[in-house]
Design an enzyme around this catalytic site. Structure first.
Site, PDB file in Angstrom:
ATOM      1  N   TYR A 165       0.866  -1.178   0.000  1.00  0.00           N
ATOM      2  CA  TYR A 165       0.000   0.000   0.000  1.00  0.00           C
ATOM      3  C   TYR A 165       0.902   1.226   0.000  1.00  0.00           C
ATOM      4  CZ  TYR A 165      -3.877   3.017   1.647  1.00  0.00           C
ATOM      5  OH  TYR A 165      -4.824   3.999   1.777  1.00  0.00           O
ATOM      6  N   LYS A 173      -0.992  -1.179  -4.326  1.00  0.00           N
ATOM      7  CA  LYS A 173      -2.108  -0.246  -4.206  1.00  0.00           C
ATOM      8  C   LYS A 173      -1.486   1.143  -4.230  1.00  0.00           C
ATOM      9  CE  LYS A 173      -5.749   1.484  -1.186  1.00  0.00           C
ATOM     10  NZ  LYS A 173      -6.328   1.495   0.176  1.00  0.00           N
ATOM     11  N   VAL A 199      -9.434   0.699  -5.717  1.00  0.00           N
ATOM     12  CA  VAL A 199      -9.859   0.467  -4.342  1.00  0.00           C
ATOM     13  C   VAL A 199     -10.876   1.554  -3.991  1.00  0.00           C
ATOM     14  CG1 VAL A 199      -9.127   0.261  -1.948  1.00  0.00           C
ATOM     15  CG2 VAL A 199      -7.634  -0.537  -3.792  1.00  0.00           C
TER      16      VAL A 199
END
Length: 271
Positions: free
Chosen positions: A144, A172, A215
């Site tokens: 992330y 991400k 996301v």
């Protein structure tokens, strides 16, 4: 789910699930199960991924047992129908590894690991951190890349090294810069997937470069509307993507815009 199969399913809408709490502040586990079943019904066999205990799941205010219970409940409800990527990050490497091992034992398909926070690490330290995590588990690892909560950002050359690790499956990417996002794609693909971490807001731009999914916190309450955005991108109708994403504009919260708000004007800060 094996790593090859997992990577092939890393597309569509990634719902970063909210964690419901009771009025007294305790975990509302039945509420979580109810919400997860509702999302399963709305997913309807589409490209959809469950992401419990991300930032939207408020993992940072939960006890370890609450965090474990959330992941166990979501994995049980999803029951293999869709990939589950569970948040497992802690500031230190050893504790993050311990949590990633729990994520694996609970039956999740991958661990979502934000950068070490509080004390930003140097580039080689970041590489060694994620290398140690990947070597400690057999499931997928998703980095992330969020500079807002960590004070650092993994640059494309470092990410390219990480993408060579066998179970490093995705990034991400939370940049709002289309240029930086494109550089990241070029650095890591096809070894890893680069997902749009900023949801519908930024996906309307990076979809044009083949970004396979985003996301979304909005999908907690409007999964079908979020999925329309993805469907339009899959059909290469990018004008339609922008039009559909525009429906969510009241919810978009660009970090620089929020930072420039006068004192007291930010709803989140007031909370």
């Amino acid at each position: 789910m094996d790593l090859v199969g997992l990577q092939q399913r890393l597309r569509g809408v990634f719902c970063v699930q909210m964690t419901p709490f009771n009025a007294d502040g305790s975990l509302d586990l039945e509420g979580l199960r109810h919400n997860t079943r509702w999302l399963l019904d709305k997913a309807g066999g589409r490209d959809f991924v469950f992401v419990p205990e991300g930032s939207n799941g408020e993992f940072f205010v939960q006890s370890e047992r609450e965090w474990q219970a959330v992941i166990e409940a979501v994995v049980e409800e999803v029951n293999g129908a869709y990939p589950v990527i569970a948040g497992a990050a802690q500031p230190g490497t050893a504790e993050t590894i311990r949590r990633c091992r729990f994520v694996q034992s609970a039956g999740a398909d991958a661990a979502l690991v934000v950068l070490p926070y509080y004390v930003p690490a140097e580039e080689e330290g970041v590489y060694q951190h994620y290398k140690a995590i990947c070597e400690s588990v057999d499931i997928g690892v998703v980095l992330y890349n969020n500079s807002l909560v960590s004070g650092s950002w993994v640059r494309p050359p470092v990410m390219a090294r990480l993408a060579e690790l066998p179970n490093f499956v995705a990034v991400k990417e939370n940049t709002s810069s289309v240029v930086a996002f494109r550089q990241m794609q070029k650095a890591v693909e096809p070894n890893a997937v680069v997902l749009c971490g900023r949801g519908e807001e930024i996906y309307q731009y990076v979809a044009r470069y083949g970004c396979p999914g985003f996301v979304s916190f909005l999908s907690n309450f409007a999964p079908e509307l979020s999925y329309e955005v993805y469907q339009a991108a899959a059909a290469a109708d990018y004008d339609r993507v922008e039009e559909l994403a525009g429906r969510f504009s009241p919810f978009f919260k660009d970090a620089e815009v929020v930072a420039a708000l006068p004192p007291g004007a930010s709803f989140t800060a007031r909370l």
